[in-house]
Design a protein around this motif. Structure first.
Motif, PDB file in Angstrom:
ATOM      1  N   LYS A  36      90.995  56.375  74.847  1.00  0.00           N
ATOM      2  CA  LYS A  36      91.003  56.596  73.405  1.00  0.00           C
ATOM      3  C   LYS A  36      91.458  55.322  72.695  1.00  0.00           C
ATOM      4  O   LYS A  36      92.526  54.785  72.983  1.00  0.00           O
ATOM      5  N   GLN A  61      88.320  55.912  67.644  1.00  0.00           N
ATOM      6  CA  GLN A  61      88.239  57.339  67.953  1.00  0.00           C
ATOM      7  C   GLN A  61      89.330  58.155  67.273  1.00  0.00           C
ATOM      8  O   GLN A  61      89.210  59.366  67.144  1.00  0.00           O
ATOM      9  N   PHE A  62      90.425  57.499  66.877  1.00  0.00           N
ATOM     10  CA  PHE A  62      91.502  58.221  66.202  1.00  0.00           C
ATOM     11  C   PHE A  62      92.225  57.287  65.250  1.00  0.00           C
ATOM     12  O   PHE A  62      92.129  56.064  65.343  1.00  0.00           O
ATOM     13  N   PRO A  92      87.523  64.589  59.863  1.00  0.00           N
ATOM     14  CA  PRO A  92      86.563  65.364  60.657  1.00  0.00           C
ATOM     15  C   PRO A  92      85.115  64.979  60.358  1.00  0.00           C
ATOM     16  O   PRO A  92      84.272  64.946  61.264  1.00  0.00           O
ATOM     17  N   ASP A  95      84.169  62.101  62.422  1.00  0.00           N
ATOM     18  CA  ASP A  95      84.355  62.270  63.866  1.00  0.00           C
ATOM     19  C   ASP A  95      85.522  61.417  64.366  1.00  0.00           C
ATOM     20  O   ASP A  95      85.420  60.709  65.373  1.00  0.00           O
ATOM     21  N   THR A  96      86.623  61.503  63.647  1.00  0.00           N
ATOM     22  CA  THR A  96      87.807  60.708  63.961  1.00  0.00           C
ATOM     23  C   THR A  96      89.012  61.629  64.074  1.00  0.00           C
ATOM     24  O   THR A  96      89.324  62.372  63.135  1.00  0.00           O
ATOM     25  N   ALA A  97      89.674  61.600  65.219  1.00  0.00           N
ATOM     26  CA  ALA A  97      90.846  62.439  65.448  1.00  0.00           C
ATOM     27  C   ALA A  97      92.065  61.851  64.742  1.00  0.00           C
ATOM     28  O   ALA A  97      92.046  60.711  64.257  1.00  0.00           O
ATOM     29  N   THR A 145      90.902  67.368  64.263  1.00  0.00           N
ATOM     30  CA  THR A 145      91.323  67.306  65.660  1.00  0.00           C
ATOM     31  C   THR A 145      92.640  66.546  65.711  1.00  0.00           C
ATOM     32  O   THR A 145      92.675  65.338  65.452  1.00  0.00           O
ATOM     33  N   GLN A 147      95.115  64.935  67.810  1.00  0.00           N
ATOM     34  CA  GLN A 147      95.129  64.407  69.175  1.00  0.00           C
ATOM     35  C   GLN A 147      96.522  64.458  69.789  1.00  0.00           C
ATOM     36  O   GLN A 147      96.670  64.672  71.002  1.00  0.00           O
TER      37      GLN A 147
END
Length: 351
Positions: A36, A61-62, A92, A95-97, A145, A147
């Motif tokens: 990640k 990714q986050f 969201p 597409d990023t936590a 999301t 994480q």
């Protein structure tokens, strides 16, 4: 208006602008599937939408979402923050936590609401109040999301000056973790500690603190006490040391950065070497260390640096240079060699 507040206020523009302005950023390199990657997205002078688009095209990714308890709970049970619900609308869709940092301590600053200042860490009153804030915050994120959750940011900064409070915080943290596990068992919980603090005089106390943690959360800036950079070649040994004291817990490097400024004994080339060494060590230890968050995307302005040096109470010129040159890109968005190296490393690891 601090950095996080400005970033989040600008975030709504990302949803509408990320696609339409994508021609202004480098092409996407893809996303790594075996680890990640996060970035501390700072907007520089280019604006948040382009700064985030660049991070997205570099494989983010986050993102970390820090929240200070005393800023949010302004009176008992009354919470005032538009930023969490804003994050629920923005990330969201991208597409990023989110790594949620809920801070009763922020480095060397206590972030306890005024009405809770007289209760000790281990008291039911403080624990219950914090858990109610946790519940309120997570209720604002139904679509996101989450994480991981950090309870406190670089808490060793506070406990270095107040070691007598650490035993109470251990009890506080354990109770909060139990509460989160009871309602959100799939979300790992930890506490952010600097690498230097985690290996310092309070190491045995932090070993006890992390007995309740699911993950070992660290911030990592290879610097000495005078904010001079250590050689990137030291990273491999540092990773090996992290794995020893993590005792099998996954390691989340929730801040990893390296200045490029000469006042820190660094340069653009040495900063790029840091990125190379980070990815080399990460490859070797990816199972033990699955999460890295690079700080920051763009250099800060002088006004932002001045605000942060005042907040931390550190007046060394090298400290200001460290804060001001952590960016992987310049303030006006031009890539430093380190940014190009990040993109190349991600692209070569996309499967």
């Amino acid at each position: 208006m601090n950095i996080i507040r400005r970033i989040l206020s600008a975030s709504l523009a990302v949803v509408s602008c990320l696609g339409c302005r994508s021609q202004s950023v480098e092409p996407p390199v893809g996303v790594m599937s075996d680890r990640k990657l996060g970035f501390g997205v700072t907007e520089g002078s280019v604006g948040y939408e382009l700064a985030f688009a660049s991070a997205k095209h570099a494989g983010i990714q986050f993102i970390e979402l820090p929240q200070q308890w005393d800023e949010i709970e302004t009176s008992p049970g009354k919470y005032e923050s538009e930023f969490v619900s804003l994050a629920n609308r923005v990330y969201p869709a991208l597409d990023t936590a989110i790594v949620l940092s809920l801070n009763p301590i922020d480095t060397n600053a206590l972030r306890i609401p005024e009405h809770q200042r007289d209760s000790p860490w281990e008291s039911d009153e403080r624990i219950d109040a914090f858990c109610r804030w946790v519940d309120w915050t997570l209720a604002q994120l139904p679509d996101a999301t989450v994480q991981a959750i950090a309870i406190g940011n670089e808490v060793d900064g506070w406990f270095a000056e107040h070691p007598e409070e650490l035993a109470g915080y251990i009890d506080f943290f354990s109770a909060v973790v139990d509460h989160i596990h009871g309602k959100h068992p799939s979300i790992p919980v930890g506490v952010k500690i600097t690498f230097a603090g985690r290996t310092g005089e309070l190491v045995s106390d932090f070993n006890k603190l992390e007995l309740s943690a699911d993950v070992c959360m660290l911030t990592y800036y290879p610097l000495d006490e005078s904010f001079q950079v250590r050689p990137p070649s030291s990273i491999e040994a540092d990773f090996a040391e992290m794995i020893v004291f993590a005792e099998g817990r996954p390691i989340h490097l929730l801040e990893a950065g390296f200045p490029s400024g000469s006042a820190c004994g660094s340069s653009l080339d040495i900063q790029a070497q840091f990125v190379d060494a980070m990815f080399a060590a990460w490859d070797k230890h990816v199972e033990a260390l699955p999460v890295v968050n690079f700080v920051w995307t763009c250099d800060l302005s002088q006004a932002e640096v001045d605000t942060m040096t005042k907040y931390y109470g550190v007046e060394l010129p090298a400290f200001a240079e460290y804060l001001g040159t952590l960016g992987l890109r310049t303030r006006d968005g031009n890539p430093k060699p380190a940014w190009s190296r990040v993109r190349d490393h991600v692209a070569s690891r996309v499967k």
